[in-house]
Design a protein around this motif. Structure first.
Motif, PDB file in Angstrom:
ATOM      1  N   ALA A 196       0.821  -1.212   0.000  1.00 48.17           N
ATOM      2  CA  ALA A 196       0.000   0.000   0.000  1.00 48.17           C
ATOM      3  C   ALA A 196       0.855   1.263   0.000  1.00 48.17           C
ATOM      4  O   ALA A 196       0.337   2.358  -0.213  1.00 48.17           O
ATOM      5  CB  ALA A 196      -0.927   0.018   1.221  1.00 48.17           C
ATOM      6  N   ASP A 273      -4.124   1.828  -0.472  1.00 53.09           N
ATOM      7  CA  ASP A 273      -3.842   2.127  -1.877  1.00 53.09           C
ATOM      8  C   ASP A 273      -5.132   2.606  -2.512  1.00 53.09           C
ATOM      9  O   ASP A 273      -6.038   1.827  -2.809  1.00 53.09           O
ATOM     10  CB  ASP A 273      -3.327   0.867  -2.574  1.00 53.09           C
ATOM     11  CG  ASP A 273      -3.041   1.087  -4.060  1.00 53.09           C
ATOM     12  OD1 ASP A 273      -3.316   2.194  -4.573  1.00 53.09           O
ATOM     13  OD2 ASP A 273      -2.550   0.137  -4.703  1.00 53.09           O
ATOM     14  N   HIS A 276      -6.487   0.896  -5.732  1.00 51.96           N
ATOM     15  CA  HIS A 276      -6.796  -0.531  -5.809  1.00 51.96           C
ATOM     16  C   HIS A 276      -8.307  -0.751  -5.878  1.00 51.96           C
ATOM     17  O   HIS A 276      -9.054  -0.182  -5.076  1.00 51.96           O
ATOM     18  CB  HIS A 276      -6.221  -1.276  -4.605  1.00 51.96           C
ATOM     19  CG  HIS A 276      -6.049  -2.738  -4.842  1.00 51.96           C
ATOM     20  ND1 HIS A 276      -7.109  -3.621  -4.871  1.00 51.96           N
ATOM     21  CD2 HIS A 276      -4.936  -3.482  -5.088  1.00 51.96           C
ATOM     22  CE1 HIS A 276      -6.671  -4.834  -5.109  1.00 51.96           C
ATOM     23  NE2 HIS A 276      -5.354  -4.782  -5.250  1.00 51.96           N
ATOM     24  N   LYS A 306      -1.206   7.076  -2.814  1.00 52.56           N
ATOM     25  CA  LYS A 306      -1.006   6.915  -4.264  1.00 52.56           C
ATOM     26  C   LYS A 306      -1.950   7.782  -5.089  1.00 52.56           C
ATOM     27  O   LYS A 306      -2.376   7.402  -6.180  1.00 52.56           O
ATOM     28  CB  LYS A 306      -1.132   5.439  -4.664  1.00 52.56           C
ATOM     29  CG  LYS A 306      -0.170   4.518  -3.934  1.00 52.56           C
ATOM     30  CD  LYS A 306      -0.155   3.120  -4.506  1.00 52.56           C
ATOM     31  CE  LYS A 306       0.790   2.203  -3.730  1.00 52.56           C
ATOM     32  NZ  LYS A 306       0.867   0.842  -4.286  1.00 52.56           N
TER      33      LYS A 306
END
Length: 374
Positions: A196, A273, A276, A306
């Protein structure tokens, strides 16, 4: 595959298994699944085993990886259904192999080796199937059984030695935590699903310089670094081992000394993340592990990481219309959430401010005592 999970959940688990296999150096050529009402003595149904036998032979595949932990009996029966050169391993053995490749420090290697030996103990009989018993009755034990008993004593001895060594590590860590408390340091623990971005985030916040790669379990050993908060006070940030679906109980037990850092922290930074597709499911996995560690009650900040990959970063508590439903579902009205990019540094000032705010709050009373306050 066991249970009544959705096709999406099964597909996600198999994709993760494939990534684990690649991390262990395997070449993944395909996957398949089967829904069963209950586990069988050879894990899969007889028709599926026959289908796999033909597929393995035709493609010259030498290893079959199952996405659950197999019982010793299931593993032996499944192997008997294939050619002798086909090796059958389960998800737990694969995770242990990846962990063994990643462990760098003596503590990390001890933890992994302990988990490996605990996993091996009930499976020793299968290791000596080529040495059959020579007969039945008293006094007729064959060399296979004699070797199994010898091996069990050796493995028990190794487990005892490693458990004692890890207890020493545990006491040493406890002394470190006592010194930190005496010095007045608050601790924020980075937790989250593997890959992550926890290690990259630690590097960006503190300049720790720890290994951070785009792969599963790039870091196993905990790292603690000091960081200056906006209020001018110092705090400690600790990076911990990443979590994953079906994390073997032996791993959780072996890494107990490491995970105690989470139990002793003042605030948990749960790194997610944001790109994801199964972000919410990954958060659920982490939540369950934290509950097992008796740390679910601790103050928590969702670090939605991210954001550079979605083209935006709007700092603290941003709710963007272009986020996936999986991420949107995490943003409850009372959630502490900060959007960050550990890679570019965006949102890190907001995160430090949020940590500062949580640490400046008076500690919450335990639930058992809260009702007595008038």
């Amino acid at each position: 595959m066991k249970g009544r999970r959705s096709s999406k959940a099964i597909g996600g688990s198999l994709e993760e298994l494939a990534e684990l296999a690649r991390s262990a150096g395997a070449e993944v050529v395909g996957s398949t699944s089967q829904r069963l009402n209950r586990p069988t003595h050879q894990y899969a149904g007889s028709g599926k085993v026959e289908e796999l036998r033909e597929l393995l032979r035709r493609l010259r595949i030498d290893t079959l990886i199952c996405d659950d932990e197999l019982t010793p009996t299931q593993q032996r029966n499944l192997e008997k259904g294939f050619d002798e050169e086909v090796k059958v391993i389960d998800r737990t053995a694969l995770i242990l192999d990846v962990f063994a490749r990643r462990a760098r420090t003596r503590e990390g290697r001890l933890q992994v080796e302990l988990a490996q030996n605990q996993y091996l103990m009930p499976r020793l009989a299968g290791q000596w199937s080529h040495l059959e018993r020579l007969g039945g009755g008293i006094g007729t034990r064959g060399p296979g059984e004699t070797q199994i008993e010898t091996d069990r004593r050796l493995v028990r001895g190794r487990i005892q030695r490693m458990t004692k060594a890890l207890e020493d590590v545990r006491r040493h860590r406890g002394q470190h935590r006592d010194r930190r408390r005496q010095q007045g340091f608050s601790v924020a623990s980075l937790v989250g699903y593997t890959n992550a971005g926890k290690s990259t985030l630690l590097n960006s916040m503190t300049g720790a310089g720890v290994e951070a790669e785009d792969r599963l379990f790039s870091t196993l050993d905990p790292v603690t670094r000091r960081v200056r908060l906006p209020s001018g006070t110092d705090a400690l940030i600790t990076d911990t081992v990443g979590f994953i679906q079906k994390l073997p109980p032996a791993i959780v037990a072996a890494f107990r000394a490491t995970l105690e850092e989470v139990e002793e922290s003042s605030v948990i930074l749960q790194v997610v993340d944001v790109t994801h597709p199964n972000a919410a499911a990954q958060v659920d996995v982490v939540d369950k592990v934290l509950a097992d560690l008796d740390a679910a009650h601790k103050p928590r900040i969702l670090v939605l990481n991210k954001t550079d990959r979605i083209g935006k970063s709007r700092g603290a508590v941003w709710r963007g219309a272009d986020l996936s439903p999986s991420v949107e579902s995490l943003l409850l009205p009372d959630a502490r959430a900060v959007f960050t990019s550990a890679l570019t540094g965006e949102g890190l000032d907001d995160l430090l401010s949020e940590i500062d705010g949580v640490l400046s709050e008076p500690p919450a009373l335990p639930a058992a005592l809260a009702g007595d306050v008038r």
